[in-house]
Scaffold this active site. Structure first.
Site, mmCIF file in Angstrom:
data_model
loop_
_atom_site.group_PDB
_atom_site.id
_atom_site.type_symbol
_atom_site.label_atom_id
_atom_site.label_comp_id
_atom_site.label_asym_id
_atom_site.label_seq_id
_atom_site.Cartn_x
_atom_site.Cartn_y
_atom_site.Cartn_z
ATOM 1 N N GLU A 43 -4.666 -14.687 -0.573
ATOM 2 C CA GLU A 43 -6.127 -14.724 -0.500
ATOM 3 C C GLU A 43 -6.650 -16.143 -0.333
ATOM 4 O OE1 GLU A 43 -4.358 -13.005 -2.659
ATOM 5 O OE2 GLU A 43 -4.820 -10.940 -2.081
ATOM 6 N N HIS A 100 -7.956 -4.038 -9.973
ATOM 7 C CA HIS A 100 -8.623 -3.257 -8.930
ATOM 8 C C HIS A 100 -9.970 -2.733 -9.411
ATOM 9 C CE1 HIS A 100 -4.417 -3.269 -7.735
ATOM 10 N NE2 HIS A 100 -4.743 -2.848 -6.543
#
Lengths: 109, 340
Positions: free
Chosen positions: B72, B141
């Site tokens: 990321e 998540h």
């Protein structure tokens, strides 16, 4: 309904291909997530691959004995439009339930 | 002019899920803007883990919609470099919890490049982040990062609550010269709603909106909590309490005037969010409301939030995310508060 294809992953480090040994599912089968769907053989080992999603098998890309290249399509599923992503589940819409009742003394000023 | 109005009237209303609405908006952005690029983990060949970028690589090619390594920090670094070179990147971080490895790039580079370069290097980057909880996913998540990003000068933060807003707010975000964190409530990806594609007055995409009018108290929420607050308002009506629901939408900058206008009428406010309580965005909202509505408030601003614990695994999600009863309790507390 949507179609989702999965390519053959690199099953080792820098492998280029694998040979299909046996399909464990057939076209039209409902496959659950993590259910093994094919056995393939690489130069290192033979291995069963788990399905990354739940869906109905639309296409098997290759017959037993065929060589499939890494990143080439291996299997295609049809999935419902409201099926979950690869992670998590679709929230179930239930009728709103409550236990708390409001009792207000409202000042009207 | 009348021809334009006629065209607007002919524009069909579509029934789309939020996932489809975002997909449609992304396709139109790529069509209209040659410099727009989409990239992230699995957004290309696979079409995204939630199918939000489905079909875009086939339509626009792998030079404009491409997969990245699972890194990321690299995704955001790439976006920053591309923005410096004149592109309009729309990167995706696959899940909220995966934004943490990119936070250094976001805070130390993306947010301040425009400032650092005295405006010579603006960062027109729209970072899409599937956000919040509610889908029984594993750790990392289900995080709520709005207060983290809202705290960083130079970033704008927005979260749509329904397909209509997702479509228009994403196009609005992508047209802005500043970095925007676009928080998609993943629990609402599959819910369909009416989407009017007609070009809205762009000022209607700024600030907050009243999702339901009421007079006894204002529920303030964003993302997936808006629909829950609408359910609460429906239930409260059975008890004779008319709750207003204010969809904040923009979490940075926050629509102070919109908050003040609603709460000065209802005189009571409850802010609802999924993120942890302490230093959550609810604290900022409460402070703004207290400042602007101090004289009219009948009770302290109530916060109904997640708890000060790491986001729990799926089985405990329903206990963590504000549920209908916890929100109703919050409403009851502000209704029965009496100055002592």
């Amino acid at each position: 309904m949507a179609e989702i294809s999965f390519p053959l992953p690199d099953l080792g480090e820098g492998l280029l291909e694998a040979t299909v040994l046996e399909w464990l599912v057939a076209v039209g089968d409902q496959v659950e997530r993590n259910q093994p769907f094919v056995e393939v053989e690489t130069t290192k080992s033979s291995v069963e691959l788990p399905s990354p999603i739940a869906g109905i098998v639309l296409t098997l890309h290759g017959d037993p004995g065929d060589v499939v290249l890494v990143d080439a399509p291996l299997i295609t599923f049809t999935v419902a439009d409201d099926s979950a992503g690869i992670v998590g589940t679709v929230p179930q819409e239930a009728a709103p339930k409550r236990r708390v009742r409001l009792s207000a003394v409202l000042d009207e000023d | 002019m009348s021809e334009i109005l006629e065209l607007v009237r002919q524009t069909p209303l579509l029934q789309l899920s939020m996932q489809q609405a975002i997909n449609r908006a992304l396709g139109e952005i790529l069509e209209d803007d040659d410099r727009a690029l989409i990239f992230g983990e699995d957004v290309g060949v696979l079409g995204g883990v939630f199918r939000v970028t489905d079909g875009l690589q086939q339509r626009f090619g792998a030079n404009r919609v491409f997969d990245t390594p699972l890194a990321e920090s690299g995704i955001l670094g790439t976006a920053i470099g591309l923005a410096m070179a004149g592109f309009h990147p729309i990167p995706e971080v696959q899940f909220d919890g995966f934004a943490y490895p990119a936070v250094n790039q976001i805070i130390t580079q993306l947010a301040r490049m425009n400032y650092r370069s005295r405006g010579r290097l603006p960062m027109p980057v729209t970072l899409r982040v599937p956000s919040f909880g509610g889908i029984r996913a594993p750790e990392h998540h289900g995080e709520s990062l709005e207060s983290l990003f809202a705290h960083v000068p130079g970033l704008k933060v927005v979260s749509p609550s329904n397909p209509q807003q997702a479509y228009h707010l994403l196009k609005k975000a992508a047209s802005m010269p500043d970095p925007v964190i676009f928080m998609e409530p993943k629990a609402r990806y599959w819910n369909k709603g009416e989407v009017d594609l007609a070009v809205e007055d762009t000022s209607s995409l700024e600030g907050s909106v009243i999702a339901r009018s009421g007079k006894h108290a204002t529920l303030i929420a964003w993302g997936a909590m808006v629909s829950r607050c609408l359910q609460v308002a429906e239930l409260a009506a059975e008890d004779g309490i008319e709750l207003e629901v204010l969809d904040l939408r923009w979490l940075k900058p926050i629509d102070e005037a919109g908050l003040a206008a609603s709460v000065s009428r209802t005189r009571r406010a409850i802010v609802v969010h999924e993120g942890p309580h302490t230093a959550g965005l609810g604290a900022e909202v409460a402070a703004l409301v207290s400042q602007s509505c101090f004289d009219s408030l009948r009770a302290p601003v109530e916060r109904v939030t997640g708890f000060d614990v790491p986001y729990p695994s799926g089985d405990l999600e329903d206990e963590y995310i504000p549920n209908i009863d916890r929100i109703l309790f919050g409403v009851q507390r502000v209704l029965e508060y009496r100055r002592g």
